[in-house]
Design a protein around this motif. Structure first.
Motif, mmCIF file in Angstrom:
data_model
loop_
_atom_site.group_PDB
_atom_site.id
_atom_site.type_symbol
_atom_site.label_atom_id
_atom_site.label_comp_id
_atom_site.label_asym_id
_atom_site.label_seq_id
_atom_site.Cartn_x
_atom_site.Cartn_y
_atom_site.Cartn_z
ATOM 1 N N LYS A 51 71.746 88.920 9.279
ATOM 2 C CA LYS A 51 70.812 87.757 9.062
ATOM 3 C C LYS A 51 69.411 88.212 9.222
ATOM 4 O O LYS A 51 69.178 88.867 10.211
ATOM 5 C CB LYS A 51 71.253 86.536 9.520
ATOM 6 C CG LYS A 51 70.531 85.460 9.303
ATOM 7 C CD LYS A 51 70.902 84.112 10.111
ATOM 8 C CE LYS A 51 70.071 83.772 11.140
ATOM 9 N NZ LYS A 51 70.496 82.421 11.766
ATOM 10 N N ARG A 52 68.476 87.918 8.341
ATOM 11 C CA ARG A 52 67.057 88.085 8.657
ATOM 12 C C ARG A 52 66.415 87.387 9.707
ATOM 13 O O ARG A 52 66.506 85.979 9.523
ATOM 14 C CB ARG A 52 66.203 88.080 7.369
ATOM 15 C CG ARG A 52 65.096 88.106 7.337
ATOM 16 C CD ARG A 52 64.547 89.504 7.809
ATOM 17 N NE ARG A 52 62.996 89.467 8.182
ATOM 18 C CZ ARG A 52 61.946 89.411 7.429
ATOM 19 N NH1 ARG A 52 61.887 89.724 6.523
ATOM 20 N NH2 ARG A 52 60.781 89.726 8.351
ATOM 21 N N LEU A 53 65.648 87.993 10.451
ATOM 22 C CA LEU A 53 65.100 87.354 11.509
ATOM 23 C C LEU A 53 63.480 87.166 11.350
ATOM 24 O O LEU A 53 63.175 88.070 10.721
ATOM 25 C CB LEU A 53 65.370 87.477 12.882
ATOM 26 C CG LEU A 53 67.061 87.603 13.197
ATOM 27 C CD1 LEU A 53 67.412 88.091 14.511
ATOM 28 C CD2 LEU A 53 67.567 86.236 13.094
ATOM 29 N N TYR A 54 62.975 86.047 11.821
ATOM 30 C CA TYR A 54 61.287 86.314 11.416
ATOM 31 C C TYR A 54 60.827 86.131 13.018
ATOM 32 O O TYR A 54 60.883 85.206 13.805
ATOM 33 C CB TYR A 54 60.977 84.936 10.656
ATOM 34 C CG TYR A 54 61.730 84.922 9.403
ATOM 35 C CD1 TYR A 54 61.132 85.528 8.368
ATOM 36 C CD2 TYR A 54 62.935 84.335 9.299
ATOM 37 C CE1 TYR A 54 61.904 85.558 7.144
ATOM 38 C CE2 TYR A 54 63.710 84.474 8.084
ATOM 39 C CZ TYR A 54 62.954 84.884 7.062
ATOM 40 O OH TYR A 54 63.414 85.005 5.786
ATOM 41 N N LEU A 99 55.692 92.085 11.039
ATOM 42 C CA LEU A 99 55.703 90.678 11.690
ATOM 43 C C LEU A 99 55.578 89.578 10.617
ATOM 44 O O LEU A 99 55.095 89.843 9.601
ATOM 45 C CB LEU A 99 54.775 90.530 12.927
ATOM 46 C CG LEU A 99 54.753 91.086 14.215
ATOM 47 C CD1 LEU A 99 53.470 91.117 14.710
ATOM 48 C CD2 LEU A 99 55.919 90.575 15.011
ATOM 49 N N ALA A 100 56.479 88.508 10.752
ATOM 50 C CA ALA A 100 56.496 87.466 9.689
ATOM 51 C C ALA A 100 55.505 86.607 9.862
ATOM 52 O O ALA A 100 54.749 86.289 8.745
ATOM 53 C CB ALA A 100 57.652 86.745 10.038
ATOM 54 N N LYS A 101 54.900 86.458 11.180
ATOM 55 C CA LYS A 101 53.644 85.373 11.418
ATOM 56 C C LYS A 101 52.796 85.981 12.353
ATOM 57 O O LYS A 101 53.449 86.639 13.421
ATOM 58 C CB LYS A 101 54.264 84.027 11.463
ATOM 59 C CG LYS A 101 53.178 82.960 11.302
ATOM 60 C CD LYS A 101 54.019 81.523 12.009
ATOM 61 C CE LYS A 101 54.780 81.064 11.201
ATOM 62 N NZ LYS A 101 55.073 79.668 11.790
ATOM 63 N N ILE A 102 51.522 85.587 12.457
ATOM 64 C CA ILE A 102 51.076 85.996 13.654
ATOM 65 C C ILE A 102 49.880 84.717 13.906
ATOM 66 O O ILE A 102 49.334 84.065 12.869
ATOM 67 C CB ILE A 102 49.716 87.121 13.150
ATOM 68 C CG1 ILE A 102 50.512 88.501 13.105
ATOM 69 C CG2 ILE A 102 48.706 87.312 14.364
ATOM 70 C CD1 ILE A 102 49.822 89.582 12.465
ATOM 71 N N PHE A 150 61.302 83.193 15.875
ATOM 72 C CA PHE A 150 60.988 83.375 17.447
ATOM 73 C C PHE A 150 59.532 83.755 17.621
ATOM 74 O O PHE A 150 59.001 84.581 16.839
ATOM 75 C CB PHE A 150 61.751 84.384 17.883
ATOM 76 C CG PHE A 150 63.281 84.105 17.752
ATOM 77 C CD1 PHE A 150 63.950 83.624 19.102
ATOM 78 C CD2 PHE A 150 64.199 84.521 16.613
ATOM 79 C CE1 PHE A 150 65.344 83.310 19.099
ATOM 80 C CE2 PHE A 150 65.452 84.382 16.659
ATOM 81 C CZ PHE A 150 66.040 83.562 17.715
ATOM 82 N N ASP A 151 58.831 82.740 18.137
ATOM 83 C CA ASP A 151 57.910 83.150 18.692
ATOM 84 C C ASP A 151 57.821 84.396 20.038
ATOM 85 O O ASP A 151 58.645 84.242 20.763
ATOM 86 C CB ASP A 151 56.903 81.940 19.584
ATOM 87 C CG ASP A 151 56.273 81.057 18.614
ATOM 88 O OD1 ASP A 151 56.267 81.382 17.196
ATOM 89 O OD2 ASP A 151 55.763 80.087 18.928
ATOM 90 N N ASP A 157 68.298 92.181 11.585
ATOM 91 C CA ASP A 157 66.998 92.595 10.681
ATOM 92 C C ASP A 157 65.944 91.783 10.824
ATOM 93 O O ASP A 157 66.009 90.652 10.732
ATOM 94 C CB ASP A 157 67.268 92.521 9.225
ATOM 95 C CG ASP A 157 66.199 92.794 8.303
ATOM 96 O OD1 ASP A 157 65.454 93.485 8.655
ATOM 97 O OD2 ASP A 157 66.407 92.430 7.035
ATOM 98 N N THR A 158 65.035 92.509 11.621
ATOM 99 C CA THR A 158 63.793 91.599 11.885
ATOM 100 C C THR A 158 62.628 91.871 10.863
ATOM 101 O O THR A 158 61.688 91.195 11.104
ATOM 102 C CB THR A 158 63.124 92.007 13.509
ATOM 103 O OG1 THR A 158 62.778 93.480 13.322
ATOM 104 C CG2 THR A 158 64.212 91.680 14.357
ATOM 105 N N GLY A 159 62.688 92.766 10.091
ATOM 106 C CA GLY A 159 61.590 93.454 9.346
ATOM 107 C C GLY A 159 60.681 94.086 10.140
ATOM 108 O O GLY A 159 59.662 94.596 9.250
#
Lengths: 308, 308
Positions: free
Chosen positions: B3-6, B40-43, B228-229, B263-265
């Protein structure tokens, strides 16, 4: 969620053996006596190894004979060979803990023995224990990875566990010696071991080298493991990674399990009192987190301006 | 297990805001630009708060306008009020992150607002976002416990999540603000939230204050959380427990998930390079473990005597 868990402290052996300074014998005895009153299931007191090999534990007999043994607490010692076993039996220990590696290179580097050579030596040691009530445990180092070779195939680990049980070992500790395990791997390996040998006594031994120590303990718990090694204050270090943490910290582990509503049998307040004196004893800060932050049920006063 | 994680980094906001020294604007921009290239998905870039309240983030506009925005990366900012929202929208952020407490005392102490007052203010902020494509996230502090009040009833947390979604919040971050959560609690609360609101976007935010950070992340993962933060280097600290760790460490979290085959990307090597420069940037050591120990696939040379 009220299964009983067994917490085993290794600080006075695994921790003290690599300390820069010798911890005085009377301090070791006093600490173990205090730990004996905390509800820990087992204490790895010392190692009956050569005083030249590990000078910090050269007082093994004095410590083992000096402590006040509390009924219900098991006192175990590391035993590297037949001579060590004879010394341990003379002190009437409850358990001897044999150590071998799951990987050839780590075995040779650390013990100067391949796994096969270790198994041969274990047979000779177990022969010496015949007729004695001592429990024989074996710690299988690098069961989750070797710092020299990398992956250790699970089939290899399982085969070694089988051989250990075949020669008369009663308990097996699966050790993540240098903190390489991840929770998915831990859950797979532990589940597999428990499924194959439901009668054997398994312990999990994790290091927090890469921050995953308690996550790995959680994974082992989820797999059905109920015995955990840990080290007071997180004492122990990792010889391969200066500055990195070593063993998972006993009070942090107990705190986590307790918060989860699990029964560890441990009085966390007493355990924290033991841990609080550790920095003075070893002369440096220790990695434990709960010691610094307080337990999760710690309450803070409201800011003063809110009280007005 | 693929599963893709963010993974969402909060170091430049949650970390920098409490640093003793102001991190120069160009250093902030350079770090964010490097983080943008890690996958990273978000900053969480900064906070559009009053420069008097948080002088360390007084350069919010400069930073937000100075960074090179990489397609696919979401840039979010903390927004405390309508004025902050207007400033954020003027910078065309992808997301605004609203913050409230689940407990009255923490809300009053930290934000000078009860949860109910926060919700009223959120309504006004959301009104300002109408017609804009900005995503509205709300971080629910003390969702797993309050350092003043102790337990925060799960029913209270769930009621607040419902109210947040009712007023138009699209994503909710369940925050263990002071590291009080345990894995059993995390799994229960996260599972419950995901079951009740399968369409909402949930993030988990943990602190490593008591060593349980990655264990709690694992529990949230097991419950189905995929966002996840975390904070680069583990930057962040805990204002209530001097010396204790703060946010879970981004590279340690990514390392754990990656080792688990998830998968964290994220390109861990690049992320570690960012983390490696952090101590110089902030002038002190950071808590991250993998930075010190190396990744689990690190290999050590055999002892020299074995090579002979």
């Amino acid at each position: 969620m009220n299964k009983r868990l067994y917490i085993q402290d290794v600080a006075t052996r695994d921790g003290f053996q690599i300390e820069p300074a010798f911890v005085p014998t009377e301090d070791k005895i006093a600490l173990i006596d205090r730990l004996s009153e905390t509800g820990l299931a087992k204490i790895e007191v010392t190692s009956f190894t050569s005083p030249k090999a590990i000078p910090n534990l050269r007082d093994a007999e004095e410590v083992m004979r000096g402590i006040r043994r509390v009924p219900g607490v098991e006192y175990t010692v590391l035993v590297p060979n037949v001579k060590g076993c004879e010394r341990a039996l003379a002190c009437e220990v409850d358990e001897i803990n044999l150590v071998m590696s799951a990987s050839d290179t780590h075995g040779l580097a650390n013990l100067r023995m391949t796994p096969e050579q270790s198994l041969e030596q274990f047979k000779a040691i177990i022969e010496v224990t015949r007729g004695s009530p001592v429990f024989v445990n074996a710690s299988l180092s690098t069961a989750f990875g070797c710092p020299f070779e990398g992956e250790v195939p699970p089939a290899r680990v399982m085969a070694l566990v089988q051989q250990l049980l075949d020669i008369g070992v009663q308990g097996v500790t699966l050790c993540d010696t240098t903190g390489m395990a991840d929770p998915a791997q831990v859950e797979r390996l532990c589940r597999d071991a428990l499924r194959r040998w439901p009668e054997a006594v398994f312990t999990a031994h994790f290091h927090n080298t890469r921050g995953m120590g308690l996550a790995n303990a959680l994974a082992a718990l989820n797999a059905g493991i109920d015995r955990f090694d840990a080290s007071l204050g997180g004492l122990g270090g990792c010889p391969y990674a200066p500055g990195a943490s070593g063993n998972i910290c006993t009070e942090d582990l107990v705190h986590m399990f307790q918060r989860m509503g699990l029964d560890t049998g441990v009085d966390l307040d007493r355990l924290l009192q033991c841990a609080a004196d550790l920095p003075l004893l070893v002369g440096h800060d220790v990695p434990g987190a709960v010691l610094k932050a307080g337990t999760s049920d710690r309450r803070y006063p409201k800011p003063a301006w809110m009280e007005g």
